[in-house]
Design a protein around this motif. Structure first.
Motif, mmCIF file in Angstrom:
data_model
loop_
_atom_site.group_PDB
_atom_site.id
_atom_site.type_symbol
_atom_site.label_atom_id
_atom_site.label_comp_id
_atom_site.label_asym_id
_atom_site.label_seq_id
_atom_site.Cartn_x
_atom_site.Cartn_y
_atom_site.Cartn_z
ATOM 1 N N PRO A 298 -0.333 13.018 -0.739
ATOM 2 C CA PRO A 298 -1.411 13.992 -0.538
ATOM 3 C C PRO A 298 -2.666 13.601 -1.305
ATOM 4 O O PRO A 298 -2.595 13.047 -2.408
ATOM 5 C CB PRO A 298 -0.805 15.288 -1.088
ATOM 6 C CG PRO A 298 0.674 15.104 -0.927
ATOM 7 C CD PRO A 298 0.930 13.656 -1.166
ATOM 8 N N GLY A 299 -3.827 13.865 -0.690
ATOM 9 C CA GLY A 299 -5.101 13.521 -1.296
ATOM 10 C C GLY A 299 -5.906 12.599 -0.415
ATOM 11 O O GLY A 299 -5.499 12.237 0.701
ATOM 12 N N VAL A 300 -7.054 12.177 -0.916
ATOM 13 C CA VAL A 300 -7.984 11.349 -0.154
ATOM 14 C C VAL A 300 -7.715 9.871 -0.440
ATOM 15 O O VAL A 300 -7.651 9.451 -1.601
ATOM 16 C CB VAL A 300 -9.442 11.694 -0.505
ATOM 17 C CG1 VAL A 300 -10.402 10.782 0.256
ATOM 18 C CG2 VAL A 300 -9.731 13.156 -0.165
ATOM 19 N N HIS A 301 -7.577 9.097 0.637
ATOM 20 C CA HIS A 301 -7.337 7.655 0.555
ATOM 21 C C HIS A 301 -8.569 6.931 1.086
ATOM 22 O O HIS A 301 -9.133 7.330 2.110
ATOM 23 C CB HIS A 301 -6.115 7.259 1.381
ATOM 24 C CG HIS A 301 -4.850 7.877 0.904
ATOM 25 N ND1 HIS A 301 -3.879 7.170 0.247
ATOM 26 C CD2 HIS A 301 -4.388 9.171 0.987
ATOM 27 C CE1 HIS A 301 -2.867 7.969 -0.048
ATOM 28 N NE2 HIS A 301 -3.154 9.189 0.383
ATOM 29 N N LYS A 302 -8.944 5.855 0.401
ATOM 30 C CA LYS A 302 -10.089 5.070 0.829
ATOM 31 C C LYS A 302 -9.726 3.599 0.849
ATOM 32 O O LYS A 302 -8.892 3.133 0.076
ATOM 33 C CB LYS A 302 -11.280 5.303 -0.106
ATOM 34 C CG LYS A 302 -11.786 6.739 -0.105
ATOM 35 C CD LYS A 302 -12.973 6.921 -1.028
ATOM 36 C CE LYS A 302 -13.459 8.364 -1.002
ATOM 37 N NZ LYS A 302 -14.629 8.574 -1.904
ATOM 38 N N LEU A 303 -10.375 2.873 1.757
ATOM 39 C CA LEU A 303 -10.244 1.430 1.818
ATOM 40 C C LEU A 303 -11.389 0.829 1.011
ATOM 41 O O LEU A 303 -12.171 1.551 0.375
ATOM 42 C CB LEU A 303 -10.270 0.969 3.273
ATOM 43 C CG LEU A 303 -9.239 1.645 4.193
ATOM 44 C CD1 LEU A 303 -9.446 1.208 5.627
ATOM 45 C CD2 LEU A 303 -7.816 1.354 3.730
#
Length: 521
Positions: free
Chosen positions: A100-105
């Motif tokens: 859970p949460g925000v994932h970034k590349l």
């Protein structure tokens, strides 16, 4: 893709619209007189109400549908929230669980996930893959058998005519329970063998989804229980005049597609648009409403069943535009353009070589069903905006190199070089029209069904000039309305856009339409 639902392919001068307005009173008067003569005894065969009673794919914001597992599946690679640029997300045969949460590349324009074959990506509750307004694509590449579930994919900036998820139309992908929102281009691409179900495809710049065929067309696609809403936020029709490049979803040169139980609404263009040699489709059990353009456009394509759908209040923007300008071209909720049934191409999903439009509730749209054929649009014609394409029905004959001035006046070229609106059967539908629910428009503008063409004019070597196609589509190509139920005031446009007739004229010779139908408005 350079056609647009905002403008008709052929239009009559403005004086035509004024003439229709002037005769509207006569039309309505004859219609009322006919109803008085008929009384309330007219009836049709019973209609089984098989359309949905409420939107079947209402999934956007529904955590009970879209939230993934709270813990990682056994053997899965755990991907922590935050910057995932250091995580190898491209191993074949692996399962990845996004916490859970925000994932970034990484921040690069081309930072993306290129899955390996047989890889699976699962989001935990509230897992978001964020493109940061910088990354073009979320998932791309040619891997097969990829599964993506329970992820929110947002803020990617795919360019026009490109896709955010499955950018390269990988085969046998499964995309389920995802929210794909606020991205550039199309939210998802669907390739051969793809299944897209229970997704929220919302507010993407161009399309919610797109399917683009190649080398004979992508096949065996299933779109089921998706909510497709608010797409074309980029207003591409306004930016690229005549592009024909927007909608809730668009198909191009695709085969064997099932579109079932979806909720397609409030898109800033067409709901579903199939354009250029699509074939063997089933559109069933969907709820399609409040789209700016038509609910369904079926254009230079073949063999489709449109059954058991609720189609309500479509053409909100384009219909209002025609009303304001007194342009009487009968855009419709279901718009059939140079398309028909033909036994020489597959039709197993349809059940017969037809365009079968049956058992739908078609309510308070600008118009109901229009069968249109542009006499100047055929293989080899400069008026064929699907540049480089020819018909599917006889590939050894119908080719760009042979549909020319030398051959086209003789058979089989005369018939097989032309996309025909033929073998369209419109039956056992319920057509409702309360004009108060659609801008109080007049009987000369709203509540029409149509079978018509334009006066052929070009190119100079065309064998379809004058009124040849006007007569063919109306009388000779197997297009038939029958056993429908009409509620409210309905009128009809046969032959050309300048003709408007009442139900008794429509039912009588020479049109002979809507046998067994009831008119109880």
């Amino acid at each position: 893709m350079n056609r647009t639902w905002l403008k008709a392919a052929i239009r009559r001068p403005a004086i035509l619209a004024l003439g229709l307005i002037l005769v509207a009173g006569v039309v309505v008067g004859s219609w009322v007189l006919w109803r008085q003569q008929m009384g309330e005894e007219a009836s049709s065969a019973p209609i089984a109400a098989m359309w949905p009673s409420s939107p079947p794919g209402k999934v956007c914001g529904d955590a009970s549908v879209l939230s993934g597992p709270a813990t990682a599946p056994p053997g899965a690679i755990v991907v922590p929230a935050g910057n995932n640029s250091s995580v190898d997300l491209e191993e074949a045969g692996k399962t990845y669980w996004f916490a859970p949460g925000v994932h970034k590349l990484d921040s690069g324009e081309y930072s993306q996930i290129g899955p390996g074959d047989n890889s699976t990506y699962i989001g935990g509750p509230g897992a978001i893959l964020d493109g940061q307004g910088e990354n073009r694509y979320a998932f791309s590449g040619n891997a097969s058998n990829v599964t993506i579930k329970y992820l929110t994919v947002r803020n990617f900036v795919a360019p026009m005519n490109e896709g955010t998820v499955n950018h390269d139309s990988g085969k046998n992908w499964t995309m389920q329970y995802n929210t794909v929102v606020n991205n550039g281009g199309a939210g998802i691409f669907v390739g051969a063998g793809n299944v897209a179900s229970y997704n929220c495809l919302k507010n993407n710049s161009q399309y919610g989804f797109q399917a683009y065929g190649s080398a004979g067309g992508e096949s065996n696609i299933v779109l089921d229980h998706n909510e497709i809403v608010g797409n074309n936020t980029g207003d591409w029709e306004g930016k690229v005049e005549g592009c024909g490049c927007t909608g809730g979803g668009k198909f191009w040169d695709v085969r064997d597609v099932q579109i079932t139980n979806n909720y397609i609404h409030d898109n800033k263009s067409v709901g579903l648009w199939a354009d250029t040699n699509d074939n063997n489709f089933l559109i069933e059990g969907n709820w399609i409403e409040n789209n700016d353009g038509p609910a369904i456009v079926w254009e230079i394509s073949y063999n489709i069943a449109i059954r058991n759908n609720v189609i309500r209040h479509n053409l909100e923007s384009s219909g209002l535009g025609r009303i304001r300008t007194r342009d009487t071209f009968p855009d419709a909720a279901i718009y059939i353009s140079e398309s028909g049934g033909d036994e020489r191409v597959p039709y197993d999903l349809v059940g017969s070589p037809t365009v079968d439009i049956s058992n739908n509730l078609i309510e308070d749209n600008y118009n109901g069903v229009t069968l249109w054929e542009n006499a100047d649009r055929f293989c080899g014609s400069p008026s064929n905006t699907s540049t480089g394409y020819c018909t599917l029905v006889n590939p050894t004959v119908a080719k760009l190199s042979t549909c020319n001035a030398k051959n086209i006046t003789k058979e089989p070229y005369y018939n097989d070089c032309r996309w025909k609106t033929q073998n369209v059967k419109v039956h056992h539908n319920t057509f409702k029209m309360n004009r108060a629910n659609f801008y109080d428009c007049s009987t000369a503008m709203c509540g029409r069904n149509a079978i018509f063409s334009n006066f052929g004019t070009s190119p100079s070597w065309s064998p379809y000039t004058d009124d040849k196609i006007i007569k063919a589509i109306t009388y000779d190509q197997g297009n038939l309305f029958s056993e429908n139920t009409y509620v409210g005031d309905w009128n009809f446009t046969p032959l050309d856009a300048g003709t408007l007739v009442t139900p008794p004229v429509w039912q009588a010779a020479p049109y002979n339409q809507d046998a067994g139908s009831s008119f109880n408005g």
